[in-house]
Design a protein around this motif. Structure first.
Motif, PDB file in Angstrom:
ATOM      1  N   CYS A  39      17.989  30.872  17.749  1.00  0.00           N
ATOM      2  CA  CYS A  39      17.052  29.784  17.450  1.00  0.00           C
ATOM      3  C   CYS A  39      17.753  28.645  16.723  1.00  0.00           C
ATOM      4  CB  CYS A  39      15.893  30.312  16.602  1.00  0.00           C
ATOM      5  SG  CYS A  39      14.749  31.411  17.485  1.00  0.00           S
ATOM      6  N   LEU A  70       8.097  26.395  20.361  1.00  0.00           N
ATOM      7  CA  LEU A  70       8.249  27.778  20.824  1.00  0.00           C
ATOM      8  C   LEU A  70       9.293  28.519  19.989  1.00  0.00           C
ATOM      9  CD1 LEU A  70       8.195  27.218  24.695  1.00  0.00           C
ATOM     10  CD2 LEU A  70       6.375  28.166  23.279  1.00  0.00           C
ATOM     11  N   ASP A  87       7.635  29.555  16.853  1.00  0.00           N
ATOM     12  CA  ASP A  87       6.769  30.712  17.091  1.00  0.00           C
ATOM     13  C   ASP A  87       7.587  32.000  17.144  1.00  0.00           C
ATOM     14  OD1 ASP A  87       4.534  29.112  17.183  1.00  0.00           O
ATOM     15  OD2 ASP A  87       4.465  29.000  19.381  1.00  0.00           O
ATOM     16  N   LEU A  88       8.749  31.944  17.811  1.00  0.00           N
ATOM     17  CA  LEU A  88       9.606  33.118  17.879  1.00  0.00           C
ATOM     18  C   LEU A  88      10.152  33.469  16.501  1.00  0.00           C
ATOM     19  CD1 LEU A  88      11.170  35.304  19.385  1.00  0.00           C
ATOM     20  CD2 LEU A  88      12.916  33.599  19.944  1.00  0.00           C
ATOM     21  N   ALA A 141       7.586  35.280  14.589  1.00  0.00           N
ATOM     22  CA  ALA A 141       7.342  36.628  15.117  1.00  0.00           C
ATOM     23  C   ALA A 141       8.414  37.617  14.687  1.00  0.00           C
ATOM     24  CB  ALA A 141       7.244  36.583  16.644  1.00  0.00           C
ATOM     25  N   THR A 191       4.615  41.048  20.392  1.00  0.00           N
ATOM     26  CA  THR A 191       4.426  39.621  20.130  1.00  0.00           C
ATOM     27  C   THR A 191       5.745  38.882  20.260  1.00  0.00           C
ATOM     28  OG1 THR A 191       2.596  40.092  18.620  1.00  0.00           O
ATOM     29  CG2 THR A 191       3.640  37.927  18.441  1.00  0.00           C
ATOM     30  N   GLU A 201       6.876  35.996  22.965  1.00  0.00           N
ATOM     31  CA  GLU A 201       7.407  34.687  22.581  1.00  0.00           C
ATOM     32  C   GLU A 201       8.745  34.417  23.258  1.00  0.00           C
ATOM     33  OE1 GLU A 201       5.726  32.514  21.201  1.00  0.00           O
ATOM     34  OE2 GLU A 201       4.084  33.697  20.361  1.00  0.00           O
ATOM     35  N   ARG A 231       7.968  33.346  26.815  1.00  0.00           N
ATOM     36  CA  ARG A 231       7.480  31.961  26.857  1.00  0.00           C
ATOM     37  C   ARG A 231       8.628  30.980  26.688  1.00  0.00           C
ATOM     38  NH1 ARG A 231       3.794  30.976  22.213  1.00  0.00           N
ATOM     39  NH2 ARG A 231       3.331  29.011  23.249  1.00  0.00           N
ATOM     40  N   LEU A 232       9.502  31.263  25.734  1.00  0.00           N
ATOM     41  CA  LEU A 232      10.642  30.380  25.497  1.00  0.00           C
ATOM     42  C   LEU A 232      11.582  30.367  26.696  1.00  0.00           C
ATOM     43  CD1 LEU A 232      12.386  28.587  23.691  1.00  0.00           C
ATOM     44  CD2 LEU A 232      13.294  30.660  22.619  1.00  0.00           C
TER      45      LEU A 232
END
Length: 282
Positions: free
Chosen positions: A192, A234, A237-238, A241, A251, A255, A258-259
């Motif tokens: 990230c 996103l 969000d990750l 999580a 979850t 994520e 989605r990413l």
């Protein structure tokens, strides 16, 4: 001189910009160049590594559970400045042998990620060292193993694609116990942060430079910046999580999926639009 097995790995690694086939296809490997403790000559060895965040990776001097430390470890004790080649990025690093609680925490993460490390420790009475390689910062852009700016951006994108694929596989195979492993959390957070840094560099340096050189491309860069904003959300969000110890691992897996979908589409579009612009002067 590296042995024949290591030399085959080194040759394939260099020929394919860090990508390997067969047993090591899904492994995180780098080429570590140390200075010989007695000879003073450079020696390159392929070693597995663990992401550790903040420009640092960990390597483990297991030597397959041998009672003797590997040569590369003895070399870096004598000469702690080493060369690191990820296949795409090349840089100098400072080697630090971890000890005490820091070593134990790093070792626990390694064993949690791959029980093979514990098997090596059971084979020997020596305490297997864990070494941190901290990148030595230098001015200017990173040293990327590419022959053109267009190839450089594609290779960097492929690094993100490959790491995200590894994380997806680790989440699928390693979270059946109902929790996310500590090393998997570090892998996600390192990814990230790397993605955030990459997009920040594009927004502040690359995009303005290309927009000035190529009038009429404003819609392309407007779209790319909008996609950066969606991806940043996103990524956040990750991050939430994987840092929530009470969260359901499902979850985090959701994520990541989605990413992955958003990032793959973004990288493809960016390559289609930017590589011709980057290589126009070559």
């Amino acid at each position: 001189m590296p042995n024949e097995f290591n030399q085959q790995i080194i040759d394939e690694f260099r020929a394919n910009k860090g990508r390997l086939s067969g047993y090591f296809a899904k492994a995180r490997l780098l080429l570590l160049t140390t200075t010989g403790a007695r000879t003073g000559t450079p020696h390159t060895t392929p070693v597995g590594y663990l992401p550790d965040g903040a420009g640092r990776v960990l390597v483990i001097a297991s030597a397959g559970g041998s009672d003797r430390h590997p040569d590369w470890y003895r070399n870096l004790l004598a000469h702690p400045q080493v060369g690191v080649d990820s296949g795409v990025f090349r840089y100098e690093a400072r080697a630090l042998v971890l000890d005490g609680e820091e070593r134990e925490r790093a070792w626990a993460r390694a064993v949690e990620a791959d029980a093979g490390w514990a098997a090596y420790q059971r084979k020997t009475e020596r305490l297997i060292p864990v070494v941190a390689l901290q990148e030595i910062g230098r001015p200017g852009p990173p040293d990327i193993n590419a022959s053109s700016p267009g190839e450089a951006i594609r290779l960097v994108h492929d690094v993100f694609r490959r790491e995200l694929a590894l994380i997806r596989g680790e989440m699928t195979n390693g979270s059946g116990g109902g929790t996310l492993g500590a090393q998997l959390r570090v892998n996600c957070l390192t990814f990230c942060q790397g993605l955030r840094n990459h997009h920040a560099g594009e927004d502040t340096v690359m995009f303005p430079l290309l927009a000035d050189r190529h009038p009429g491309t404003a819609p392309v860069f407007r779209r790319l910046r909008e996609e950066h904003e969606r991806i940043a959300a996103l990524v956040e969000d990750l991050r939430r999580a994987v840092t929530d110890a009470t969260a359901d691992p499902a979850t985090a897996r959701a994520e990541v999926e989605r990413l992955t979908l958003e990032l793959e589409a973004h990288l493809t579009y960016e390559e289609e639009e930017l590589i011709p612009l980057l290589d126009a002067g070559n």
